[in-house]
Design a protein around this motif. Structure first.
Motif, PDB file in Angstrom:
ATOM      1  N   PHE A 101      35.320 -51.586  18.664  1.00 18.48           N
ATOM      2  CA  PHE A 101      35.219 -50.398  19.522  1.00 18.48           C
ATOM      3  C   PHE A 101      33.879 -50.302  20.247  1.00 18.48           C
ATOM      4  N   GLY A 102      33.056 -51.352  20.139  1.00 17.21           N
ATOM      5  CA  GLY A 102      31.715 -51.280  20.692  1.00 17.21           C
ATOM      6  C   GLY A 102      31.671 -51.133  22.191  1.00 17.21           C
ATOM      7  N   SER A 103      32.639 -51.715  22.898  1.00 17.20           N
ATOM      8  CA  SER A 103      32.618 -51.633  24.353  1.00 17.20           C
ATOM      9  C   SER A 103      32.831 -50.216  24.855  1.00 17.20           C
ATOM     10  N   ALA A 104      33.254 -49.306  23.973  1.00 13.83           N
ATOM     11  CA  ALA A 104      33.463 -47.917  24.384  1.00 13.83           C
ATOM     12  C   ALA A 104      32.157 -47.128  24.438  1.00 13.83           C
ATOM     13  N   GLY A 105      31.040 -47.782  24.108  1.00 13.37           N
ATOM     14  CA  GLY A 105      29.746 -47.107  24.179  1.00 13.37           C
ATOM     15  C   GLY A 105      29.561 -46.060  23.119  1.00 13.37           C
ATOM     16  N   LEU A 106      29.896 -46.395  21.883  1.00 19.41           N
ATOM     17  CA  LEU A 106      29.769 -45.441  20.785  1.00 19.41           C
ATOM     18  C   LEU A 106      28.307 -45.132  20.510  1.00 19.41           C
ATOM     19  N   GLY A 107      28.081 -43.982  19.939  1.00 16.38           N
ATOM     20  CA  GLY A 107      26.726 -43.591  19.563  1.00 16.38           C
ATOM     21  C   GLY A 107      26.764 -42.327  18.748  1.00 16.38           C
ATOM     22  N   GLY A 108      25.705 -42.082  18.001  1.00 15.48           N
ATOM     23  CA  GLY A 108      25.602 -40.845  17.249  1.00 15.48           C
ATOM     24  C   GLY A 108      26.668 -40.715  16.177  1.00 15.48           C
ATOM     25  N   ALA A 109      27.261 -39.509  16.112  1.00 12.01           N
ATOM     26  CA  ALA A 109      28.235 -39.219  15.065  1.00 12.01           C
ATOM     27  C   ALA A 109      29.485 -40.080  15.192  1.00 12.01           C
ATOM     28  N   SER A 110      29.926 -40.364  16.425  1.00  7.99           N
ATOM     29  CA  SER A 110      31.135 -41.174  16.601  1.00  7.99           C
ATOM     30  C   SER A 110      30.931 -42.585  16.059  1.00  7.99           C
ATOM     31  N   GLN A 111      29.754 -43.143  16.241  1.00  2.14           N
ATOM     32  CA  GLN A 111      29.466 -44.471  15.706  1.00  2.14           C
ATOM     33  C   GLN A 111      29.510 -44.457  14.182  1.00  2.14           C
ATOM     34  N   SER A 112      28.932 -43.441  13.572  1.00  2.00           N
ATOM     35  CA  SER A 112      28.944 -43.352  12.107  1.00  2.00           C
ATOM     36  C   SER A 112      30.355 -43.199  11.580  1.00  2.00           C
ATOM     37  N   LEU A 113      31.191 -42.432  12.268  1.00  2.00           N
ATOM     38  CA  LEU A 113      32.566 -42.235  11.820  1.00  2.00           C
ATOM     39  C   LEU A 113      33.369 -43.531  11.913  1.00  2.00           C
ATOM     40  N   VAL A 114      33.183 -44.269  13.009  1.00  2.00           N
ATOM     41  CA  VAL A 114      33.887 -45.550  13.144  1.00  2.00           C
ATOM     42  C   VAL A 114      33.440 -46.517  12.050  1.00  2.00           C
ATOM     43  N   ALA A 115      32.140 -46.596  11.810  1.00  2.00           N
ATOM     44  CA  ALA A 115      31.632 -47.479  10.761  1.00  2.00           C
ATOM     45  C   ALA A 115      32.150 -47.060   9.388  1.00  2.00           C
ATOM     46  N   LEU A 116      32.167 -45.753   9.136  1.00  2.00           N
ATOM     47  CA  LEU A 116      32.681 -45.269   7.853  1.00  2.00           C
ATOM     48  C   LEU A 116      34.153 -45.615   7.700  1.00  2.00           C
ATOM     49  N   GLY A 117      34.925 -45.443   8.780  1.00  2.00           N
ATOM     50  CA  GLY A 117      36.337 -45.788   8.713  1.00  2.00           C
ATOM     51  C   GLY A 117      36.556 -47.263   8.438  1.00  2.00           C
ATOM     52  N   GLY A 118      35.774 -48.131   9.091  1.00  2.00           N
ATOM     53  CA  GLY A 118      35.910 -49.558   8.842  1.00  2.00           C
ATOM     54  C   GLY A 118      35.514 -49.944   7.429  1.00  2.00           C
ATOM     55  N   GLY A 119      34.425 -49.358   6.926  1.00  2.00           N
ATOM     56  CA  GLY A 119      33.995 -49.666   5.566  1.00  2.00           C
ATOM     57  C   GLY A 119      34.982 -49.204   4.516  1.00  2.00           C
ATOM     58  N   LEU A 120      35.499 -47.971   4.686  1.00  2.00           N
ATOM     59  CA  LEU A 120      36.475 -47.463   3.721  1.00  2.00           C
ATOM     60  C   LEU A 120      37.785 -48.232   3.796  1.00  2.00           C
ATOM     61  N   ALA A 121      38.186 -48.645   5.003  1.00  2.00           N
ATOM     62  CA  ALA A 121      39.407 -49.441   5.129  1.00  2.00           C
ATOM     63  C   ALA A 121      39.261 -50.777   4.403  1.00  2.00           C
ATOM     64  N   ALA A 232      35.730 -47.768  -7.208  1.00  2.00           N
ATOM     65  CA  ALA A 232      35.855 -46.706  -6.203  1.00  2.00           C
ATOM     66  C   ALA A 232      34.511 -46.031  -5.956  1.00  2.00           C
ATOM     67  N   LEU A 233      33.765 -45.773  -7.034  1.00  2.00           N
ATOM     68  CA  LEU A 233      32.449 -45.146  -6.892  1.00  2.00           C
ATOM     69  C   LEU A 233      31.503 -46.038  -6.104  1.00  2.00           C
ATOM     70  N   ALA A 234      31.441 -47.315  -6.458  1.00  2.00           N
ATOM     71  CA  ALA A 234      30.515 -48.235  -5.792  1.00  2.00           C
ATOM     72  C   ALA A 234      30.901 -48.458  -4.333  1.00  2.00           C
ATOM     73  N   ALA A 235      32.190 -48.663  -4.070  1.00  2.00           N
ATOM     74  CA  ALA A 235      32.629 -48.924  -2.698  1.00  2.00           C
ATOM     75  C   ALA A 235      32.439 -47.702  -1.817  1.00  2.00           C
ATOM     76  N   GLY A 236      32.775 -46.523  -2.328  1.00  2.00           N
ATOM     77  CA  GLY A 236      32.592 -45.307  -1.544  1.00  2.00           C
ATOM     78  C   GLY A 236      31.134 -45.045  -1.220  1.00  2.00           C
ATOM     79  N   LEU A 237      30.266 -45.243  -2.198  1.00  2.00           N
ATOM     80  CA  LEU A 237      28.838 -45.039  -1.975  1.00  2.00           C
ATOM     81  C   LEU A 237      28.287 -46.042  -0.961  1.00  2.00           C
ATOM     82  N   ALA A 238      28.713 -47.304  -1.056  1.00  2.00           N
ATOM     83  CA  ALA A 238      28.256 -48.325  -0.109  1.00  2.00           C
ATOM     84  C   ALA A 238      28.764 -48.031   1.298  1.00  2.00           C
TER      85      ALA A 238
END
Length: 641
Positions: A101-121, A232-238
């Motif tokens: 999703f980088g070409s969409a020019g993410l930044g700020g909170a939206s970037q953190s949410l995308v990263a969190l979604g990818g990590g949790l997935a 679950a604890l370790a993965a969620g925290l990471a």
């Protein structure tokens, strides 16, 4: 006074001294408290200190403690001293999500949410695959590593065709602690507190987990529930930490070993001191990075500064040798599937040599054309894949550790570092000089790994020394990438595992080395059958240290040869032995031979796919091998009972 408080105090004192020195350059000491609590709106320096300097230090402390706690919980749950947050694939998943999703020019909170979604997935996929495999530690590790490798390969592939915006992603993925406000620290601190309390409440369960499944069950514990909760604890925290500060490696691996080396033996001591060491290590690294006149991400420097400490501690650390573990799902075959292995190799070589794609479509290449253009690349790919696969089989068999792979002894990193140093010192150097520089780096790394066996350390000790060296090398590469030097374009291609520059002479050399290495490895069949037994192998007359030294030396030679010819190919050395076991290769002899065939066929097919998949563009064979091997391994894990 014990060593733990002294070591922690030294870390924090040094970090605080650097922090205060930097703070003094921005504001007079008498204005520090006012700048922290209530800066004046018209005082630009005070506002910068309030919104950037103090939040950055607080974020470094919280992120370091979170990653350290995540790494410790993973090492306990998986009973593996080499586990870290990236074992669950969280970091690679977060980076891949941003690359997509980088070409969409993410930044700020939206970037953190995308990263969190990818990590949790990524964490969810890892845990889902592990649940299908009964939550065995080996299955969890394999699933996480494979998913991480595949995601990293996909990210690299995207980067090769999107240079214009991928540098910003690289800076983030290397872990940047730059802050514009207190939001990251405000989110991380309560999460860390809750996770730390939860880990403390699970201290007894973790103690039972350290007794292995049979011991934990005998004392009334449920190993699967304990492991699932810990993962679950370790993965969620990471995932949450990665979303805030990017992918910062090494802290989660190093901090638990720092705590252990300074005397933290009980579970309560480890849970208390590991996050403290993680916080101090990341804060110190971040303060040191500020002294460098370059926009270098903090995560890129953690290996440079932390690796020497880990290697020094690993040289003294006495790790208990791991007991034999089921490093792959039990095979249903009683005998190796030699027919399938040989048929697969023949098909792979035939496709790589004769099946062609050009502007006018698919065709069969003439024998003369195949001999002139494709034979050197195919031979080199097959030989390098076989060599690195045999090295992986040797290390996994020697240690009984599912995470043991050629890059973990540091030889691949040493060879690559020698190549990069020469590339910067003498860009016009020829192939002979490149081979000499790489061989020198590989040789020094091999000697360093062998040092871990001199004082009676466990077989995992050389791996920790190698991991430290590889982390330092990663820091050097990150530093060079951040510099924007155009010479890194060639280095990136080589680091991806490419056969672009291979000629007939190099191809024959690596094939000969692979054949000779396999022959030498077969003579170690009896020691390899006994080494996983640990100290009990002495009763059979085996000289354990000599056998370990020979195994590491042979693995180092094979790894160095493959790295110098094509580049780092760590994934092949990790996945090929597991694939060979899945095809029934269980004894040392069959495992070595089967791994060579699997590794050679995998890399030959990867090189061919890299040539034809996106014609007229080419994809490095190492990237394709990670994508192919990762997909096949994930499918196998999904089908396993």
């Amino acid at each position: 006074m014990t060593l733990r408080p002294v070591a922690a105090a030294a870390l924090f004192a040094l970090a605080a001294a650097l922090f205060l020195a930097g703070l003094a350059r921005a504001l007079p000491p008498g204005e520090w408290l006012a700048a922290l609590l209530s800066p004046q709106p018209d005082d630009v320096s005070a506002l910068l200190v309030h919104y950037t300097v103090f939040p950055r230090a607080a974020t470094a402390l919280a992120a370091g403690a979170s990653l350290a706690l995540s790494g410790l919980v993973l090492q306990i749950a998986l009973d593996n001293p080499l586990a870290e947050p990236s074992t669950t694939g969280v970091s690679a998943g977060a980076v891949l999500a941003l690359a997509v999703f980088g070409s969409a020019g993410l930044g700020g909170a939206s970037q953190s949410l995308v990263a969190l979604g990818g990590g949790l997935a990524a964490a969810a996929v890892t845990l889902g695959l592990a649940l299908r495999g009964g939550l065995r530690p080996a299955t969890v590790v394999i699933a996480g590593l494979v998913l991480g490798f595949a995601a990293s390969a996909a990210t690299t592939l995207i980067a090769l065709f999107n240079h214009e915006w991928m540098r910003a992603l690289f800076l983030w993925s290397s872990g940047s602690l730059r802050q514009n406000d207190w939001s990251a620290a405000a989110r991380l601190t309560p999460l860390l507190a809750l996770a730390w309390i939860a880990a403390g409440c699970l201290a007894r369960a973790f103690t039972l987990s350290s007794l292995r499944d049979e011991g934990a069950a005998a004392l009334g514990g449920n190993p699967r529930i304990i492991r699932l909760t810990a993962l679950a604890l370790a993965a969620g925290l990471a995932a949450l930490t990665t979303a805030e500060v990017g992918a910062i490696a090494f802290i989660g691996l190093a901090a638990p070993h720092f705590a252990r080396a300074t005397g933290a033996r009980t579970m309560a001591d480890r849970l208390l001191w590991t996050p403290i060491f993680g916080a101090g290590l990341l804060w110190l690294t971040d303060e040191a990075v500020k002294l460098i006149p370059l926009d270098l991400p903090t995560g890129a420097a953690t290996g440079l500064l932390g690796a020497p400490l880990l290697m020094a501690l690993a040289a003294r650390l006495r790790l208990p040798s791991l007991a034999p573990v089921p490093i792959s799902a039990p095979s249903q075959r009683l005998r190796p599937a030699w027919g399938l292995l040989l048929f697969g190799c023949i098909v792979a070589l035939a496709a790589a040599l004769f099946l062609d794609r050009a502007a006018d479509g698919w065709s069969l290449a003439a024998p003369a054309q195949a001999l002139d253009w494709r034979v050197p690349r195919t031979i080199a790919a097959f030989g390098a894949g076989a060599a690195i696969a045999v090295a992986g089989a040797l290390l996994q068999r020697m240690t009984g550790n599912v995470m043991a792979s050629p890059d973990m002894i540091g030889v691949s990193a040493g060879a690559a570092l020698g190549f990069l140093v020469l590339l910067y010192a003498a860009p016009a150097a020829g192939p002979a000089a490149q081979l000499a520089a790489g061989a020198l780096g590989a040789g020094l790394a091999a000697l360093w790994a062998l040092k871990g066996l001199k004082r009676g350390g466990a077989p995992e000790q050389p791996l920790l020394l190698g991991v430290g060296l590889a982390a330092a090398f990663t820091g050097v590469v990150s530093f060079l990438l951040a510099s924007g030097d155009p010479r890194m374009a060639l280095a990136v291609v080589w680091l991806s595992g490419s056969t672009y520059l291979v000629d007939g002479q190099r191809a024959l050399v690596i094939l000969a080395v692979a054949a000779g290495g396999l022959s030498a490895a077969l003579t170690l069949a009896r020691p390899l059958a006994l080494l996983p037994l640990g100290p009990a192998a002495r009763s059979s007359g085996l000289r354990i240290r000599q056998a370990q030294a020979l195994t590491i030396a042979l693995a180092s030679v094979l790894t160095a040869a493959a790295t110098l010819v094509i580049g780092p190919l760590s994934f092949v050395g990790l996945v090929a032995p597991h694939a060979a076991r899945g095809l029934g290769c269980r004894s040392p002899l069959s495992l070595l031979a089967g791994s060579a065939l699997v590794g050679g066929a995998l890399l030959a097919v990867a090189d061919w796919i890299g040539r034809v998949a996106l014609f007229p563009y080419e994809i490095p064979a190492g990237i394709v091998a990670m994508l192919l091997g990762g997909a096949a391994a994930l499918v196998a894990l999904m089908k396993s009972p």
